[in-house]
Every structure is written in structure tokens, then in C-alpha cells.
Design an enzyme around this catalytic site. Structure first.
Site, PDB file in Angstrom:
ATOM      1  N   ASP A   3      45.438  11.939  12.040  1.00 28.67           N
ATOM      2  CA  ASP A   3      44.530  12.594  12.969  1.00 28.67           C
ATOM      3  C   ASP A   3      45.136  12.462  14.365  1.00 28.67           C
ATOM      4  O   ASP A   3      45.090  11.407  14.991  1.00 28.67           O
ATOM      5  CB  ASP A   3      43.160  11.925  12.916  1.00 28.67           C
ATOM      6  CG  ASP A   3      42.146  12.554  13.870  1.00 28.67           C
ATOM      7  OD1 ASP A   3      42.541  13.411  14.685  1.00 28.67           O
ATOM      8  OD2 ASP A   3      40.962  12.170  13.801  1.00 28.67           O
ATOM      9  N   TYR A  61      34.444  28.306  20.846  1.00 30.81           N
ATOM     10  CA  TYR A  61      35.871  28.424  20.526  1.00 30.81           C
ATOM     11  C   TYR A  61      36.635  29.034  21.698  1.00 30.81           C
ATOM     12  O   TYR A  61      37.660  28.500  22.139  1.00 30.81           O
ATOM     13  CB  TYR A  61      36.077  29.278  19.273  1.00 30.81           C
ATOM     14  CG  TYR A  61      37.533  29.542  18.965  1.00 30.81           C
ATOM     15  CD1 TYR A  61      38.302  28.599  18.290  1.00 30.81           C
ATOM     16  CD2 TYR A  61      38.158  30.730  19.355  1.00 30.81           C
ATOM     17  CE1 TYR A  61      39.650  28.817  18.015  1.00 30.81           C
ATOM     18  CE2 TYR A  61      39.501  30.958  19.086  1.00 30.81           C
ATOM     19  CZ  TYR A  61      40.238  30.005  18.417  1.00 30.81           C
ATOM     20  OH  TYR A  61      41.565  30.233  18.163  1.00 30.81           O
ATOM     21  N   ASN A  94      50.005  23.293  18.651  1.00 26.47           N
ATOM     22  CA  ASN A  94      49.470  24.410  17.872  1.00 26.47           C
ATOM     23  C   ASN A  94      48.184  24.053  17.135  1.00 26.47           C
ATOM     24  O   ASN A  94      47.399  24.942  16.807  1.00 26.47           O
ATOM     25  CB  ASN A  94      50.528  24.865  16.854  1.00 26.47           C
ATOM     26  CG  ASN A  94      49.958  25.790  15.804  1.00 26.47           C
ATOM     27  OD1 ASN A  94      49.658  26.953  16.068  1.00 26.47           O
ATOM     28  ND2 ASN A  94      49.791  25.281  14.585  1.00 26.47           N
TER      29      ASN A  94
END
Length: 287
Positions: free
Chosen positions: A64, A156, A91
Site C-alpha cells: 500500500d 474524483y 500513476n
């Protein structure tokens, strides 16, 4: 094999699927030594193995990466294995839910903050000391929604707006250290996120994302990776703090522009990369 990144060492977060897989394989094809990083559930080990089978150089790292200790371990692995770090590709990200804000879950919002923002913060913080040594660079994943916003997923778009400003801020402060930082801002790309069967979009939204591009189609992961390649290479030596849209004209499209595109524009180009994990991404849904 090419040589545009010959001798360079790169970390690609979210490197096991979707656009990340394409970046990892494109960089390796151009001579980079790649650390393919992602969650343990992501196919990072498979991608690293596939790169090696194609004659490239890659190792996997699974953890993580929103946790600073894990981010530091990832950077340490790159330096221990290859002696340095030249390129960080931020990314990794997630697209967990499509909903009006009134119905958007707090769980999904927290998941966005963790994967879209905190991971980029932790990885950049961990990588900068090494990138300053090599006069390297960072390329961050933005989005056309970071400029326009996105209906039914306002959070988002908000995280991507943060990424645009974050990368520009890094570019401004790190120029004195010799480090460049840029942003790639994709539109609808042919990954699991933009298909109703593999992501959170419904049928109507799936159709709208292609109608909203001038080219009337999704982009391919390889088309996005091509722009990452340019920005990460020495060819972009005078480029920093820039946002490069890779969106088929979404930013300037008006109405269902894609319906009017020439048939030749609607055909995806044949790529050179062998991509096997375009529709796989455990970070596209909440755990």
C-alpha cells in the site's frame, strides 16, 4: 528495443494494470529498468515477468503505497537493485463509485483521497532525495476531469484537480534542485474503468464518454504511455509544470461530437505492446 530511456531507472505506481501496465512495458521497451509497483492484488509480478520475457528489465514491488514507510521501501528497492532512481510515475489511482454527491459514500471518498492523493504525496516525498541526485523527473496522472469536473463523480475530478496543482507546485519548487515535474491528463481510455462490465459506469455514461470526444472513441493505454515516455525522457528537458491532455479532444468538444467524427478517427491504432491486463485493476473498486 529502443533507447530513449536507456540506463534510466523508473518506478511506475499502479504499474500492473490499465495505463500503468502500458507505461511499465513502454519504458522497459525503451531501455529503462522498471520497478512495477502496486497493491498485492494487482498483477505487478506478472507484468514484471512479462517484461523480462520480452527482453526488458523489471522487478515487482507490492504494498500500500499511500503509507510513507512503504513508499520509502519502494524507493530503497529501486536504489538497491539498480543503484539510483531517475523517474517516478505517479500513476496509481482509483475510480470507485459513480453517484450524485448527495448519494456518494464517505467510504468511496476516503478511498479516493487515499489512492489518488496520499499515494502521490508519499511516493513523491520518498523519491525526491534520489531524484535530486540524478536530476530526474516526476510525471503525475491527472485527468480531463481535473480541468472540467465530472458529473456523478465530483470527488474524483476534485482529486485530479489536486494532482494538477500538486505537480505544478512540485515543478515550481524543485526546479532549483534540477527536478522536472509534469502531468498527463487522459480522457476516456480503454481500461476497466470505462466499461460498465468492469467498472462503476452504467450504460449511459459508457456511451457518453466516447460521444464527448472529438475522435468518437476511447484512447488506448499505449497512446497514453507514449506521452508519459516523452515527458520522462531527455527529449522533454525544457518541459516542466505542464499538463498534457491525452483526451481525444474532450476538452474542446461540444455536445455529442464523437458521433460526427470521421470513421478513420474512430479506429484505435494497432499498438506495439503486448498488453494483457488492460481491464484489470483492483484499485478501480473499493476493498
Amino acid at each position: 528495443m529502443g533507447n530513449r530511456l536507456k540506463g534510466k531507472v523508473a518506478i511506475v505506481t499502479g504499474g500492473g494494470a490499465g495505463i500503468g501496465e502500458a507505461i511499465s512495458k513502454k519504458f522497459a521497451k525503451e531501455g529503462a529498468m522498471v520497478v512495477v509497483a502496486g497493491f498485492p492484488e494487482d498483477p505487478v509480478e506478472e507484468v514484471a515477468k512479462e517484461i523480462e520475457e520480452e527482453g526488458g528489465t523489471a522487478i515487482p514491488f507490492t504494498a500500500d503505497l499511500s503509507l510513507l514507510a512503504n513508499a520509502e521501501s519502494c524507493v530503497q528497492l529501486a536504489v538497491k537493485q539498480y543503484g539510483k532512481l531517475d523517474i517516478l510515475i505517479n500513476n496509481a489511482g482509483t475510480f470507485p463509485e459513480v453517484n450524485l454527491l448527495s448519494d456518494f459514500s464517505e467510504e468511496a471518498f476516503d478511498y479516493l483521497l487515499k489512492n489518488n492523493i496520499r499515494t502521490a504525496f508519499a511516493m513523491s516525498k520518498a523519491a525526491l532525495p534520489e531524484l535530486q541526485k540524478t536530476k530526474g523527473n516526476i510525471v503525475c496522472a491527472g485527468s480531463e476531469s481535473g480541468a472540467l469536473g465530472i458529473a456523478q463523480n465530483a470527488p474524483y475530478g476534485g482529486t485530479k484537480g489536486f494532482m494538477h496543482a500538486f505537480a505544478k507546485g512540485l515543478a515550481a519548487e524543485q526546479a532549483q534542485k534540477g527536478v522536472r515535474c509534469n502531468i498527463v491528463a487522459p480522457g476516456p481510455i480503454d481500461t476497466g474503468w470505462t466499461h460498465k462490465d468492469t467498472g462503476p459506469m452504467d450504460k449511459q455514461m459508457e456511451q457518453m464518454v466516447t460521444q464527448g470526444t472529438l475522435m468518437g472513441r476511447r484512447g488506448t493505454p499505449e497512446e497514453v504511455a507514449n506521452v508519459y515516455l516523452f515527458l520522462a525522457s531527455d527529449e522533454a528537458s525544457y518541459v516542466t509544470g505542464a499538463i498534457f491532455p491525452v483526451d481525444g479532444g474532450t476538452l474542446i468538444a461540444k455536445g455529442p461530437a464523437g458521433d460526427q467524427a470521421a470513421q478513420s478517427m474512430k479506429v484505435q491504432p494497432d499498438g506495439q505492446l503486448k498488453l494483457k491486463h488492460s481491464k484489470e485493476s483492483h484499485t478501480s473498486i473499493r476493498k
